[in-house]
Design a protein around this motif. Structure first.
Motif, PDB file in Angstrom:
ATOM      1  N   ASN A 194     -79.145 -81.873  -2.037  1.00 23.71           N
ATOM      2  CA  ASN A 194     -79.001 -80.749  -0.432  1.00 23.71           C
ATOM      3  C   ASN A 194     -78.211 -81.359   1.410  1.00 23.71           C
ATOM      4  N   LEU A 195     -77.578 -82.481   1.361  1.00 27.32           N
ATOM      5  CA  LEU A 195     -76.589 -82.769   2.022  1.00 27.32           C
ATOM      6  C   LEU A 195     -75.551 -82.837   1.644  1.00 27.32           C
ATOM      7  N   PHE A 196     -75.378 -81.643   0.765  1.00 27.08           N
ATOM      8  CA  PHE A 196     -73.757 -80.617   0.685  1.00 27.08           C
ATOM      9  C   PHE A 196     -74.152 -79.003   0.750  1.00 27.08           C
ATOM     10  N   PRO A 197     -73.399 -79.300   2.899  1.00 27.81           N
ATOM     11  CA  PRO A 197     -74.046 -77.729   3.603  1.00 27.81           C
ATOM     12  C   PRO A 197     -73.099 -76.236   1.971  1.00 27.81           C
ATOM     13  N   ASP A 198     -71.503 -77.179   1.601  1.00 26.35           N
ATOM     14  CA  ASP A 198     -71.096 -76.457   0.775  1.00 26.35           C
ATOM     15  C   ASP A 198     -70.666 -76.304  -0.702  1.00 26.35           C
ATOM     16  N   LYS A 199     -70.959 -74.936  -1.331  1.00 32.62           N
ATOM     17  CA  LYS A 199     -71.459 -75.709  -3.024  1.00 32.62           C
ATOM     18  C   LYS A 199     -71.129 -75.002  -3.382  1.00 32.62           C
ATOM     19  N   ILE A 200     -70.553 -75.008  -4.838  1.00 28.54           N
ATOM     20  CA  ILE A 200     -70.021 -74.086  -5.935  1.00 28.54           C
ATOM     21  C   ILE A 200     -70.520 -74.186  -6.933  1.00 28.54           C
ATOM     22  N   ALA A 201     -71.055 -73.021  -7.164  1.00 29.40           N
ATOM     23  CA  ALA A 201     -71.584 -72.824  -8.571  1.00 29.40           C
ATOM     24  C   ALA A 201     -70.473 -72.220  -9.847  1.00 29.40           C
ATOM     25  N   LEU A 202     -70.144 -73.263 -10.752  1.00 32.30           N
ATOM     26  CA  LEU A 202     -69.109 -72.166 -11.400  1.00 32.30           C
ATOM     27  C   LEU A 202     -70.214 -72.518 -12.961  1.00 32.30           C
ATOM     28  N   ARG A 203     -70.028 -71.445 -13.992  1.00 32.09           N
ATOM     29  CA  ARG A 203     -70.059 -71.344 -14.797  1.00 32.09           C
ATOM     30  C   ARG A 203     -71.640 -72.667 -15.255  1.00 32.09           C
ATOM     31  N   LEU A 204     -72.638 -71.721 -15.126  1.00 25.51           N
ATOM     32  CA  LEU A 204     -74.357 -72.865 -15.310  1.00 25.51           C
ATOM     33  C   LEU A 204     -74.524 -71.947 -16.190  1.00 25.51           C
ATOM     34  N   ASP A 205     -75.575 -73.062 -17.817  1.00 27.47           N
ATOM     35  CA  ASP A 205     -75.865 -72.477 -18.595  1.00 27.47           C
ATOM     36  C   ASP A 205     -77.017 -71.658 -18.021  1.00 27.47           C
ATOM     37  N   GLU A 206     -78.120 -71.915 -17.241  1.00 28.84           N
ATOM     38  CA  GLU A 206     -79.306 -71.383 -17.597  1.00 28.84           C
ATOM     39  C   GLU A 206     -79.309 -70.554 -15.671  1.00 28.84           C
ATOM     40  N   SER A 207     -80.377 -69.507 -15.911  1.00 22.87           N
ATOM     41  CA  SER A 207     -80.114 -68.940 -14.940  1.00 22.87           C
ATOM     42  C   SER A 207     -80.427 -69.390 -13.940  1.00 22.87           C
ATOM     43  N   GLU A 208     -81.807 -70.171 -13.596  1.00 20.01           N
ATOM     44  CA  GLU A 208     -82.658 -71.467 -12.913  1.00 20.01           C
ATOM     45  C   GLU A 208     -81.995 -71.988 -12.071  1.00 20.01           C
ATOM     46  N   GLN A 209     -80.594 -72.418 -12.732  1.00 21.93           N
ATOM     47  CA  GLN A 209     -79.567 -73.339 -12.661  1.00 21.93           C
ATOM     48  C   GLN A 209     -78.770 -72.810 -11.203  1.00 21.93           C
ATOM     49  N   ALA A 211     -75.003 -63.877  -7.367  1.00 26.12           N
ATOM     50  CA  ALA A 211     -74.033 -65.046  -7.978  1.00 26.12           C
ATOM     51  C   ALA A 211     -74.064 -65.001  -9.005  1.00 26.12           C
ATOM     52  N   LEU A 212     -74.316 -64.801 -10.443  1.00 28.87           N
ATOM     53  CA  LEU A 212     -74.905 -64.486 -11.401  1.00 28.87           C
ATOM     54  C   LEU A 212     -73.434 -65.829 -12.165  1.00 28.87           C
ATOM     55  N   ALA A 213     -74.305 -66.638 -12.597  1.00 34.27           N
ATOM     56  CA  ALA A 213     -73.120 -67.639 -12.446  1.00 34.27           C
ATOM     57  C   ALA A 213     -73.213 -68.257 -14.322  1.00 34.27           C
ATOM     58  N   ASP A 214     -73.978 -67.799 -14.294  1.00 31.81           N
ATOM     59  CA  ASP A 214     -74.996 -68.253 -16.246  1.00 31.81           C
ATOM     60  C   ASP A 214     -74.338 -66.860 -17.026  1.00 31.81           C
ATOM     61  N   HIS A 215     -73.618 -65.769 -16.311  1.00 33.81           N
ATOM     62  CA  HIS A 215     -72.471 -64.879 -16.882  1.00 33.81           C
ATOM     63  C   HIS A 215     -70.839 -64.679 -16.831  1.00 33.81           C
ATOM     64  N   ILE A 216     -70.784 -66.440 -16.530  1.00 32.91           N
ATOM     65  CA  ILE A 216     -69.268 -66.230 -16.445  1.00 32.91           C
ATOM     66  C   ILE A 216     -68.836 -66.540 -17.630  1.00 32.91           C
ATOM     67  N   SER A 217     -68.067 -66.204 -18.037  1.00 37.84           N
ATOM     68  CA  SER A 217     -67.909 -66.387 -19.237  1.00 37.84           C
ATOM     69  C   SER A 217     -67.029 -67.670 -19.826  1.00 37.84           C
ATOM     70  N   PRO A 218     -67.640 -68.395 -20.996  1.00 34.27           N
ATOM     71  CA  PRO A 218     -67.179 -69.283 -21.769  1.00 34.27           C
ATOM     72  C   PRO A 218     -65.619 -69.879 -22.423  1.00 34.27           C
ATOM     73  N   ILE A 219     -64.895 -68.277 -22.294  1.00 36.15           N
ATOM     74  CA  ILE A 219     -63.527 -68.293 -22.661  1.00 36.15           C
ATOM     75  C   ILE A 219     -62.194 -68.968 -21.449  1.00 36.15           C
ATOM     76  N   PRO A 220     -62.247 -70.095 -21.401  1.00 38.32           N
ATOM     77  CA  PRO A 220     -61.785 -70.756 -20.536  1.00 38.32           C
ATOM     78  C   PRO A 220     -60.452 -69.753 -20.236  1.00 38.32           C
TER      79      PRO A 220
END
Length: 475
Positions: free
Chosen positions: A393-408, A422-431
């Motif tokens: 929480n001490l980082f003002p700016d945050k970036i979420a890439l592909r995540l494994d769970e919706s709670e993350q 922000a559906l980061a858990d739906h990002i494709s795992p294909i590079p």
């Protein structure tokens, strides 16, 4: 004996007398025909004015064609159409952006308002639960207007009285599939008004090659990729701290190396120093020559480097106290960016408790006090749980890439980020499709933005080392 009930209550009546049917006679109030006619004309007039005001081009074109055919015949109409088509073709060829802005997107907005949103509005609202059917009447949120650009439709909506934003964010899947889009994002326009964004295509589907090294030395914002609407992705690193979270192979290295690449001219000019912590010994070691002595891989070296950054920060704070409240990069006081490739390895998975405490304390000190004196932290991690990194929480700016769970998603971007699209858990795992794709949530805005960072290949890093190695050898 008989009680008058609304029409919808009749089906709930039960008789206790066998073989006796319930007779229901609804109350009927006769409305004079003149009142009905006045109401109908009033609604027709308002609807006509609304269409003329919001879709002037879509209304003017058929009206003009009809008038020409009526007064001058088909021959003149065909000549006019030929001239208009030629003029539009020249306009599109000479200045396509202005044509799309003034004509193209407005016509598309009218067509999609009429064929997609207006036609399906009632069933989607009722089925999703955002509308209500009471006493034989539908109460629906109001479809205010539709606007289009090159990648998405933006639907402006007025909520029903008593609805909240959460009522809508809980139903983003219903809205997306109901209107034939792959996703839906919700932002607040003002009290009672929302903007629903429905993408028509994905501008981030293709891999973005490494961006050119800037010609001018600057500490940022650094261009590192592209936003979903086609605009450049500018990442602010001076005066903030950035946390990048994503699963293995999600593309965290794209954000790190694109940021370093954008700062290379400033490093060469002595305005920036990059201090690299690489506990995995893989990502940052490939360009180790860029960092000079400010590179550490073993935990003890990382702790020493972080504590040296804290010492630099405190020395500056003592000098700046009473003289200046913000930092301006100079060769004497350059901006220091501390890059940590896998921060969880140092703060949670480190077996040496003493080293773990030293590292956590140094990172907490830098992230709470470093912004004002020109010390920034760019940290990357795979597991965003609180017990893994207690200072997220001490980082003002945050970036979420592909995540494994919706709670993350909410763990990284903050509460409600996934509900806002922000559906980061739906990002494709294909590079090729998902590497470097993520959602950015800035300190200044609660709405997540979908982005993709440029891919900096091994060859690009070798070229960077060959051209700029030694830029980190300053003070």
């Amino acid at each position: 004996m008989f009680k008058k009930l609304p029409g919808d209550e009749a089906r709930n009546l039960v008789t206790t007398t066998p073989d006796t049917a319930i007779v229901f006679r609804p109350a009927v109030m006769k409305t004079p025909a003149v009142v009905t006619l006045v109401i109908w004309l009033w609604r027709l007039t308002l609807g006509t004015i609304r269409i003329l005001w919001r879709h002037p081009i879509a209304v003017a074109i058929p009206a003009t064609l009809t008038a020409v055919q009526r007064f001058y015949g088909w021959g003149v109409l065909l000549i006019l159409l030929d001239i208009a088509a030629t003029a539009l073709a020249f306009w599109t060829f000479l200045d396509r952006p202005s044509f799309l802005r003034l004509v193209g997107w407005r016509l598309l907005a009218f067509a999609r308002w009429l064929w997609i949103y207006r036609r399906h509005w009632q069933p989607v609202m009722i089925v999703s639960g955002l509308g209500r059917h009471l006493r034989g009447r539908d109460y629906l949120p109001r479809l205010v207007r539709v606007s289009c650009d090159g990648w998405a439709d933006r639907v402006h909506v007025r909520m029903l009285g008593g609805q909240t934003v959460k009522d809508w964010t809980d139903r983003i899947d219903h809205l997306a599939h109901g209107f034939g889009s792959r996703s839906c994002r919700i932002t607040i326009a003002k009290a009672g008004r929302l903007v629903l964004t429905f993408p028509r295509r994905d501008p981030l589907a293709a891999l973005i090659p490494a961006l050119p090294v800037p010609a001018v030395a600057s500490v940022g914002p650094v261009e590192i990729g592209r936003q979903e609407d086609g605009r450049p992705l500018l990442l602010k690193v001076h005066g903030t701290h950035v946390l990048v979270a994503g699963a293995t192979g999600a593309g965290k290295g794209s954000f790190i190396w694109s940021t370093i690449r954008g700062l290379l001219p400033a490093m060469k000019a002595g305005l920036v120093e990059i201090w690299a912590l690489d506990p995995k010994r893989m990502e940052l070691s490939f360009g180790r020559a860029l960092f000079g002595p400010r590179y550490a891989a073993d935990p003890a070296g990382c702790a020493d480097l972080l504590e040296a950054a804290v010492t630099r920060m405190q020395e500056r704070a003592d000098r700046f106290a009473g003289h200046q409240r913000s930092h301006t990069p100079t060769p004497d006081d350059p901006f220091v960016l501390v890059v940590v490739d896998e921060v969880a390895f140092l703060t949670a998975y480190q077996s040496d408790k003493a080293l773990r405490q030293r590292i956590t304390a140094a990172l907490a000190t830098l992230t709470t006090q470093g912004r004002a004196v020109g010390i920034g932290v760019l940290a990357a991690l795979q597991d965003p749980r609180k017990d893994v990194i207690t200072i997220r929480n001490l980082f003002p700016d945050k970036i979420a890439l592909r995540l494994d769970e919706s709670e993350q998603v909410d763990m990284v971007l903050g509460d409600g980020a996934r509900d806002r699209g922000a559906l980061a858990d739906h990002i494709s795992p294909i590079p090729a499709l998902g590497a470097g794709v993520g959602y950015v949530r800035l300190e200044t805005s609660p709405d997540p933005v979908r982005v993709r960072a440029a891919y900096v290949s091994d060859t690009d890093i070798k070229d960077m080392v060959a051209q700029f190695a030694g830029g980190g050898e300053g003070r």
